[in-house]
Design a protein around this motif. Structure first.
Motif, PDB file in Angstrom:
ATOM      1  N   ARG A  86       0.856  -1.149  -0.258  1.00 51.67           N
ATOM      2  CA  ARG A  86      -0.492   0.098  -0.160  1.00 51.67           C
ATOM      3  C   ARG A  86       0.714   1.550  -0.297  1.00 51.67           C
ATOM      4  O   ARG A  86       1.751   1.151   0.707  1.00 51.67           O
TER       5      ARG A  86
ATOM      6  N   HIS B 219      -6.316   7.497   1.545  1.00 51.78           N
ATOM      7  CA  HIS B 219      -5.613   7.545   1.775  1.00 51.78           C
ATOM      8  C   HIS B 219      -4.715   6.806   2.646  1.00 51.78           C
ATOM      9  O   HIS B 219      -5.278   6.959   4.082  1.00 51.78           O
TER      10      HIS B 219
ATOM     11  N   GLY C 254      -1.105  11.158  -4.359  1.00 54.96           N
ATOM     12  CA  GLY C 254      -1.612   9.351  -3.599  1.00 54.96           C
ATOM     13  C   GLY C 254      -1.445   9.400  -5.070  1.00 54.96           C
ATOM     14  O   GLY C 254      -2.822   8.372  -5.113  1.00 54.96           O
TER      15      GLY C 254
END
Length: 502
Positions: free
Chosen positions: A169, A198, A377
């Protein structure tokens, strides 16, 4: 001589020596005399299967310490955990290998990776005294660490602790280099980024030279001294956290060095970079935004200094595998209204709660940093409004409150009981505010050790003020601290520059 001849009863001194293990012996103690121990000597103490190396303080007068006993500071006692009636065996420790490395750095030699590793190992094992560590910090100050040495120090600091693994991740993070009172964007940014889906496991420091660190401010609202399993539970449930890094063993030597830097009241560029990036890497971050405020009384005072710091940050980040984005921001005056843990927490909550009185500068700074992180992100240009949407809709506030509850429960910040306004001496316009002197006033009022202490700004640069109007309020938890800070403010009227109307 038998082991018993080297042993003494262990007592709790009840003295907080701020993380440094200290042992107290009477000058007539037989161990002190026979071993030739002198004040400030390093002494190894074994008790059962535990041991600690402590600095010796010699008691020369008074009856509080018997000659057949040794008293331990809170930190030394916690390390040994002796039971009732326990005895400690005292001996001279082996000289630390790092001592010669530090001496080499003091005399101007460049250090390699293995040498930095040695210093970090000995510091973590408490083989180095505070004098040794102060010599190392000073030898690395100013420009005495080059880029390669900064990379070596960063890797050594990360390697001395644990590194979190979040699998495949993407982990985001942010940091501000400091020097700007009230610039408490982190809780707002974490709330927005986590609400966007996130991962942002934010570890923060307590104040080094400022009236509040992010951990100090967050602790007013929720517990921050979490261990790694508790931190993981919060992040897995809410996508983010704001916790004190000192309890996690992520770059743990950094907290040892901070203990030394705080009374010295400085931190060097190389050590600053190593401190920040070692903790980001240890927390498992992959993409990081760094805020560098620039102003005449900020930590970074010029665009040239900001460029030099940026270059060092970028070089180290590339070497350790971090994707870094640097934001240069206005550091000409404090941010928000509150300076000090509780007062800064109130500003954070006003922004998250969309209060009409929320400080616009704090809101704008947080939104800008959140936008950058959302883009890092994987966002697109369309996401530039996403940060604002999450804040304005209340999603960020809800996520922040959920993070607080997951960390142990939310508490509303409170005002200090003692307050005193500092007023304008003349009519005119506020043309400058001295960040350092305002911060100093807040610290003299008791911040950050007294969470409700600090300074509440009533005027900003560009405001027109009238004689007798409040420029700021000093908040303190005791009358003595209030008077102390007030005396300092009265003796430094130039911390607010007011130009009279022409």
């Amino acid at each position: 001589m038998t082991v018993e001849d080297h042993s003494l009863r262990l007592l709790l001194a009840g003295i907080d020596t701020y993380s440094q293990p200290v042992v107290y012996m009477h000058e007539d103690c037989h161990v002190c005399r026979s071993e030739g121990f002198r004040a400030l000597a390093r002494v190894r103490i074994d008790c059962g299967d535990r041991w600690v190396i402590a600095s010796l303080n010699v008691v020369t007068d008074g009856d509080w310490l018997p000659v057949d006993a040794a008293a331990l500071s809170d930190t030394a006692w916690a390390a040994l955990q002796p039971g009732d009636g326990a005895r400690g065996v005292f001996s001279h420790p082996e000289p630390p290998a790092a001592a010669s490395v530090i001496r080499a750095k003091v005399y101007g030699e460049r250090l390699g990776q293995a040498q930095f590793d040695t210093i970090m190992r000995d510091a973590l094992a408490q083989r180095l005294s505070d004098l040794d560590l102060a010599a190392f910090v000073t030898a690395c100050a100013a420009d005495r660490l080059d880029f390669d040495e900064t990379i070596g120090l960063t890797r050594a600091m990360q390697g001395a602790g644990e590194t979190l693994d979040w699998g495949d991740r993407l982990v985001l993070d942010k940091h501000c280099v400091g020097g700007l009172p009230g610039n408490r964007t982190t809780p707002i940014v974490v709330a927005i980024v986590a609400a966007a889906g996130h991962l942002i496991p934010k570890t923060s420091s307590r104040a080094i030279t400022s009236p509040a660190g992010t951990a100090d401010t967050m602790e007013v609202m929720a517990p921050v001294a979490l261990d790694i399993p508790a931190m993981r539970r919060v992040v897995e449930a809410q996508g983010g956290c704001i916790v004190w890094g000192g309890g996690l063993r992520l770059s743990p030597v950094d907290d040892i060095l901070i203990r030394i830097e705080r009374p010295l009241d400085f931190d060097s560029e190389g050590q600053l970079v190593a401190s920040v990036l070692s903790k980001k890497a240890a927390a498992g971050a992959k993409r990081v935004v760094i805020d560098i405020p620039v102003g005449p009384t900020a930590k970074v005072r010029s665009q040239a200094a900001a460029a030099a710091l940026s270059a060092r940050l970028e070089a180290v980040a590339e070497a350790i595998g971090l994707d870094l984005m640097i934001q240069i921001s206005d550091g000409s005056q404090p941010v928000g209204q509150g300076i000090g843990p509780a007062l800064e927490a109130m500003d954070v909550l006003k922004v998250l709660r969309r209060d009409p009185d929320a400080p616009a500068d704090l809101r704008d700074r947080a939104l800008n940093l959140a936008r950058v992180l959302l883009d890092m992100g994987g966002g697109t240009a369309a996401r530039h409004n996403r940060a604002r949407e999450l804040l304005d809709s209340g999603e960020a506030e809800r996520r922040f409150m959920a993070i607080c509850e997951a960390q142990g429960g939310f508490a509303e910040p409170q005002f200090a009981p003692h307050r005193m306004p500092v007023v304008a001496p003349r009519d005119g316009m506020v043309t400058a505010i001295d960040n350092r002197r305002i911060a100093r006033t807040a610290k003299l009022a008791g911040a950050p050790q007294r969470p409700r202490a600090g300074v509440l700004l009533r005027a900003q640069r560009g405001d027109t003020v009238h004689r007798g109007a409040p420029l700021f309020e000093i908040h303190a938890e005791t009358p003595g601290e209030l008077a102390y800070a007030q005396d300092y403010a009265a003796s430094h009227p130039a911390m607010f520059r007011i130009e009279e109307p022409s």
